[in-house]
Design a protein around this motif. Structure first.
Motif, PDB file in Angstrom:
ATOM      1  N   GLU A 192       7.824 -14.937 -14.026  1.00  0.00           N
ATOM      2  CA  GLU A 192       8.201 -15.558 -12.763  1.00  0.00           C
ATOM      3  C   GLU A 192       8.454 -14.464 -11.741  1.00  0.00           C
ATOM      4  O   GLU A 192       9.144 -13.487 -12.036  1.00  0.00           O
ATOM      5  N   ASN A 193       7.895 -14.617 -10.549  1.00  0.00           N
ATOM      6  CA  ASN A 193       8.197 -13.628  -9.514  1.00  0.00           C
ATOM      7  C   ASN A 193       9.523 -13.993  -8.834  1.00  0.00           C
ATOM      8  O   ASN A 193      10.163 -14.986  -9.186  1.00  0.00           O
ATOM      9  N   TYR A 194       9.900 -13.189  -7.879  1.00  0.00           N
ATOM     10  CA  TYR A 194      11.230 -13.388  -7.300  1.00  0.00           C
ATOM     11  C   TYR A 194      11.326 -14.688  -6.495  1.00  0.00           C
ATOM     12  O   TYR A 194      12.420 -15.132  -6.145  1.00  0.00           O
ATOM     13  N   LEU A 195      10.183 -15.348  -6.210  1.00  0.00           N
ATOM     14  CA  LEU A 195      10.199 -16.651  -5.548  1.00  0.00           C
ATOM     15  C   LEU A 195      10.319 -17.792  -6.545  1.00  0.00           C
ATOM     16  O   LEU A 195      10.379 -18.963  -6.164  1.00  0.00           O
ATOM     17  N   GLY A 196      10.344 -17.439  -7.856  1.00  0.00           N
ATOM     18  CA  GLY A 196      10.455 -18.462  -8.888  1.00  0.00           C
ATOM     19  C   GLY A 196       9.138 -19.084  -9.287  1.00  0.00           C
ATOM     20  O   GLY A 196       9.106 -20.080 -10.007  1.00  0.00           O
ATOM     21  N   ARG A 197       8.020 -18.527  -8.859  1.00  0.00           N
ATOM     22  CA  ARG A 197       6.700 -19.055  -9.201  1.00  0.00           C
ATOM     23  C   ARG A 197       6.215 -18.401 -10.487  1.00  0.00           C
ATOM     24  O   ARG A 197       6.278 -17.176 -10.636  1.00  0.00           O
ATOM     25  N   GLU A 198       5.720 -19.214 -11.399  1.00  0.00           N
ATOM     26  CA  GLU A 198       5.204 -18.686 -12.666  1.00  0.00           C
ATOM     27  C   GLU A 198       3.803 -18.127 -12.430  1.00  0.00           C
ATOM     28  O   GLU A 198       2.921 -18.829 -11.919  1.00  0.00           O
ATOM     29  N   THR A 199       3.601 -16.862 -12.809  1.00  0.00           N
ATOM     30  CA  THR A 199       2.322 -16.205 -12.559  1.00  0.00           C
ATOM     31  C   THR A 199       1.779 -15.561 -13.831  1.00  0.00           C
ATOM     32  O   THR A 199       2.542 -15.150 -14.706  1.00  0.00           O
ATOM     33  N   LYS A 257       0.833  -1.205   0.000  1.00  0.00           N
ATOM     34  CA  LYS A 257       0.000   0.000   0.000  1.00  0.00           C
ATOM     35  C   LYS A 257       0.867   1.255   0.000  1.00  0.00           C
ATOM     36  O   LYS A 257       1.758   1.430   0.826  1.00  0.00           O
ATOM     37  N   GLY A 258       0.598   2.123  -0.964  1.00  0.00           N
ATOM     38  CA  GLY A 258       1.332   3.379  -1.095  1.00  0.00           C
ATOM     39  C   GLY A 258       2.628   3.245  -1.873  1.00  0.00           C
ATOM     40  O   GLY A 258       3.290   4.248  -2.156  1.00  0.00           O
ATOM     41  N   LYS A 259       3.018   1.997  -2.245  1.00  0.00           N
ATOM     42  CA  LYS A 259       4.252   1.801  -3.007  1.00  0.00           C
ATOM     43  C   LYS A 259       3.965   1.959  -4.496  1.00  0.00           C
ATOM     44  O   LYS A 259       2.948   1.489  -5.002  1.00  0.00           O
ATOM     45  N   LYS A 260       4.919   2.560  -5.209  1.00  0.00           N
ATOM     46  CA  LYS A 260       4.799   2.675  -6.663  1.00  0.00           C
ATOM     47  C   LYS A 260       5.296   1.390  -7.319  1.00  0.00           C
ATOM     48  O   LYS A 260       6.201   0.720  -6.809  1.00  0.00           O
ATOM     49  N   VAL A 261       4.701   1.063  -8.472  1.00  0.00           N
ATOM     50  CA  VAL A 261       5.099  -0.131  -9.215  1.00  0.00           C
ATOM     51  C   VAL A 261       6.576  -0.056  -9.586  1.00  0.00           C
ATOM     52  O   VAL A 261       7.298  -1.057  -9.550  1.00  0.00           O
ATOM     53  N   ASP A 262       7.057   1.139  -9.923  1.00  0.00           N
ATOM     54  CA  ASP A 262       8.474   1.306 -10.292  1.00  0.00           C
ATOM     55  C   ASP A 262       9.383   0.885  -9.142  1.00  0.00           C
ATOM     56  O   ASP A 262      10.425   0.252  -9.355  1.00  0.00           O
ATOM     57  N   ASP A 263       8.989   1.230  -7.901  1.00  0.00           N
ATOM     58  CA  ASP A 263       9.803   0.856  -6.745  1.00  0.00           C
ATOM     59  C   ASP A 263       9.813  -0.665  -6.544  1.00  0.00           C
ATOM     60  O   ASP A 263      10.836  -1.241  -6.178  1.00  0.00           O
ATOM     61  N   LEU A 264       8.656  -1.291  -6.785  1.00  0.00           N
ATOM     62  CA  LEU A 264       8.581  -2.750  -6.650  1.00  0.00           C
ATOM     63  C   LEU A 264       9.469  -3.444  -7.672  1.00  0.00           C
ATOM     64  O   LEU A 264      10.074  -4.487  -7.387  1.00  0.00           O
ATOM     65  N   MET A 265       9.562  -2.865  -8.879  1.00  0.00           N
ATOM     66  CA  MET A 265      10.431  -3.435  -9.912  1.00  0.00           C
ATOM     67  C   MET A 265      11.896  -3.256  -9.541  1.00  0.00           C
ATOM     68  O   MET A 265      12.722  -4.153  -9.740  1.00  0.00           O
ATOM     69  N   LYS A 266      12.244  -2.095  -8.985  1.00  0.00           N
ATOM     70  CA  LYS A 266      13.635  -1.846  -8.590  1.00  0.00           C
ATOM     71  C   LYS A 266      14.081  -2.810  -7.509  1.00  0.00           C
ATOM     72  O   LYS A 266      15.236  -3.240  -7.469  1.00  0.00           O
ATOM     73  N   ARG A 267      13.152  -3.190  -6.619  1.00  0.00           N
ATOM     74  CA  ARG A 267      13.491  -4.100  -5.530  1.00  0.00           C
ATOM     75  C   ARG A 267      13.440  -5.565  -5.972  1.00  0.00           C
ATOM     76  O   ARG A 267      13.730  -6.450  -5.175  1.00  0.00           O
TER      77      ARG A 267
END
Length: 561
Positions: free
Chosen positions: A181-188, A148-158
């Motif tokens: 694949e997310n950072y846990l390796g799960r295909e989404t 909540k309140g986080k920008k998508v760009d910040d989530l991509m940078k992390r």
């Protein structure tokens, strides 16, 4: 004076104590209240049928006599009394009702979003996360409050997101899906949908996140379960003796049941099968049975070639094919051979013992290398062909005589299956007779049947031509005989002659002894067909006590063969 002033105000007003007891009311309010003189010193909730405090008690929604009112609550300075100023406005009260309906709808939407199995997060037009649900914690391992309140760009940078479906929705102004694949390796699977305002501008993006890893695992598990289920079904059918039998084959004898059970077990094994047996025993039918009960029946064809029916100079081109101009008279476009036509399927080499030695060498190479080269060609073709061979000859003896290659024999003889002569499996004869009469009656619109005497002949005859001879004879009888019940006298002459019983007499004996000798022989022959004394008596046209007496005399019983 104060009372006069408040009485002249154009809106409703009343004063109540902290406990809610009414101390004063102006005339405007009294117009809307029944029994207005009795409201003083009465509690608010006794006067108004509905009294609901909104926004922490600052705004009050009330009703009486079917009329709705909005009051604003305020406290007098240096006093414990409260003043309630409001109006009986239908417009204001409808707004309150709409507000309550909006709140109800929001509660339902919140419940739907929160209870969704898929992850859901909502961003504004700037890519800032406005709302998400608990499912996202399962998918990413990160608490939903973090987003909540986080920008998508910040989530991509992390590294939490690899690609942003939000950006693509903003660019294309339509729904967009992508797999990552997310950072846990799960295909989404991420699907973003834009929400437009009245001006056609995107004001928010709703993204649905589905875990494909779980779906893939379920699909693999379901596929394995279905395969295992099919395997169990086939095994159950086999154990019940109800596995699919090839058309035209009657399997009653124990020897044939064992043969077809063995064939079913090797159907899905790519080992080469060599079927041995006399002409007419059904070698080609067994080969097709193996094919039809294998996975290859779904991927390729069953191709049959009779190695003894094609001239040797043509057999090579039929087996291996040829390229354009390979020899005089060759097709200008070339021609695929039987091996190519059987790719992913089964090639049945009937009468493989008739194969010339120079072709045996080429056949051995195809089996070993799993590739074939057309006549006149330079490039070998990789193949996936299962070979089933059959012969009525003794290949071991041919190997000894140098007529068949030993190395090829052992390549073909991986799973040998020998089919016995029809005369050696008598339990199949009479069921086959019934079957072929049914087939011929249907084919020629007849009503032919076999008498008991003719059945006796069928059972006792040696059948040098095996099942094929039996089928041909029944077809012949069906066509040329007028009677509906067929008897021994309807048989062709060559068959009637064979019915005479041969009694070997090598020394002189009395007529009585000769009669007893013949009687014993007849009983022994009858015991091969009939299992009890009543059947014997009927077949030999005598009484059952006589049969019992004769069997005792010659020390025979119904178990003698």
């Amino acid at each position: 004076m104060e009372a006069v002033l408040t009485d002249n105000l154009p809106f409703s007003l009343f004063v109540a104590s902290r406990e809610g007891v009414i101390r004063y009311s102006n005339e405007v309010l009294l117009q809307y209240l029944p029994n207005s003189k009795t409201i003083y010193n009465h509690h608010i909730k006794d006067v108004f049928s509905s009294w609901e405090e909104l926004r922490g008690g600052k705004i009050i929604y009330a009703s009486c006599q079917g009329k709705n009112c909005i009051f604003i609550k305020d406290q007098f300075a240096d006093s414990e009394d409260f003043a309630y100023i409001g109006t009986f406005s239908s417009e204001l009260t409808s707004l309150v009702q709409e507000l309550e309906e909006a709140r109800r709808v929001n509660r339902e939407l919140d419940a739907i979003i929160e209870n969704s199995y898929d992850g859901i997060y909502i961003t504004d037009k700037d890519g800032v996360t406005v709302k998400t649900n608990s499912a996202i914690e399962r998918l990413t391992g990160i608490p939903k409050q973090y987003y909540k309140g986080k920008k998508v760009d910040d989530l991509m940078k992390r590294g939490i997101l690899k690609n942003s479906v939000t950006h693509r929705v903003l660019e294309k102004k339509r729904a967009v899906s992508l797999v990552q694949e997310n950072y846990l390796g799960r295909e989404t699977l991420l699907t973003g949908n834009p929400v437009f305002n009245d001006k056609g501008e995107i004001e928010s993006i709703v993204t649905n996140i589905r875990d494909l890893s779980e779906l893939n695992e379920l699909q693999v598990a379901l596929s394995k379960a279905n395969q295992l289920n099919d395997s169990y079904k086939k095994e159950i059918e086999r154990l019940k003796g109800k596995s699919v039998r090839p058309h035209g084959v009657i399997i009653r004898s124990d020897s044939m049941k064992r043969i077809y059970d063995s064939a079913l077990r090797v159907a899905n094994v790519d080992a080469t099968v060599l079927i041995l047996g006399e002409t007419g025993t059904g070698k080609d039918v067994l080969a097709r049975f193996i094919y039809e009960n294998s996975e290859r029946s779904r991927t390729g064809d069953f191709i049959k070639i009779n190695c003894g029916a094609i001239p040797p100079d043509l057999l090579e081109s039929e087996l291996f094919g040829y390229v354009s101009g390979a020899f005089t008279g060759a097709n200008a476009k070339g021609k695929p051979g039987m091996f190519e036509l059987a790719n992913e399927g089964v090639l049945f080499l009937d009468e493989v013992g008739e194969l010339p030695l120079h072709l045996q060498v080429k056949l051995l190479r195809v089996i070993q290398e799993r590739e074939v080269q057309r006549l006149g060609g330079t490039k070998p073709l990789k193949l996936n062909v299962r070979i089933i061979a059959a012969t009525n000859r003794n290949l071991k003896e041919m190997v000894t005589m140098g007529e068949f290659r030993e190395d090829l024999f052992y390549r073909l003889n991986v799973v040998p299956i020998a089919i016995p002569r029809l005369a050696e499996r008598k339990d199949d004869i009479l069921p086959l007779v019934t079957y072929y009469f049914t087939v011929m009656n249907t084919k020629y619109n007849k009503k032919k049947s076999s008498s008991s005497s003719l059945n006796d002949f069928f059972y006792q005859y040696s059948w040098p031509g095996n099942v094929r001879e039996l089928a041909n004879l029944i077809e012949r009888l069906t066509l040329v005989t007028e009677a509906e019940e067929l008897k021994v006298e309807h048989l062709p002459a060559e068959y009637r002659e064979s019915k005479e019983v041969a009694l070997e007499v090598n020394e002189l004996m009395s007529l009585k002894e000769a009669g007893e000798f013949a009687e014993r022989k007849i009983l022994q022959l009858a015991l091969k067909t009939y299992t009890n004394t009543y059947e014997l008596a009927k077949a030999l046209k005598t009484s059952q006590p006589t049969i019992v007496r004769k069997l005792k005399k010659y020390k025979l019983n119904t178990h003698d063969a």
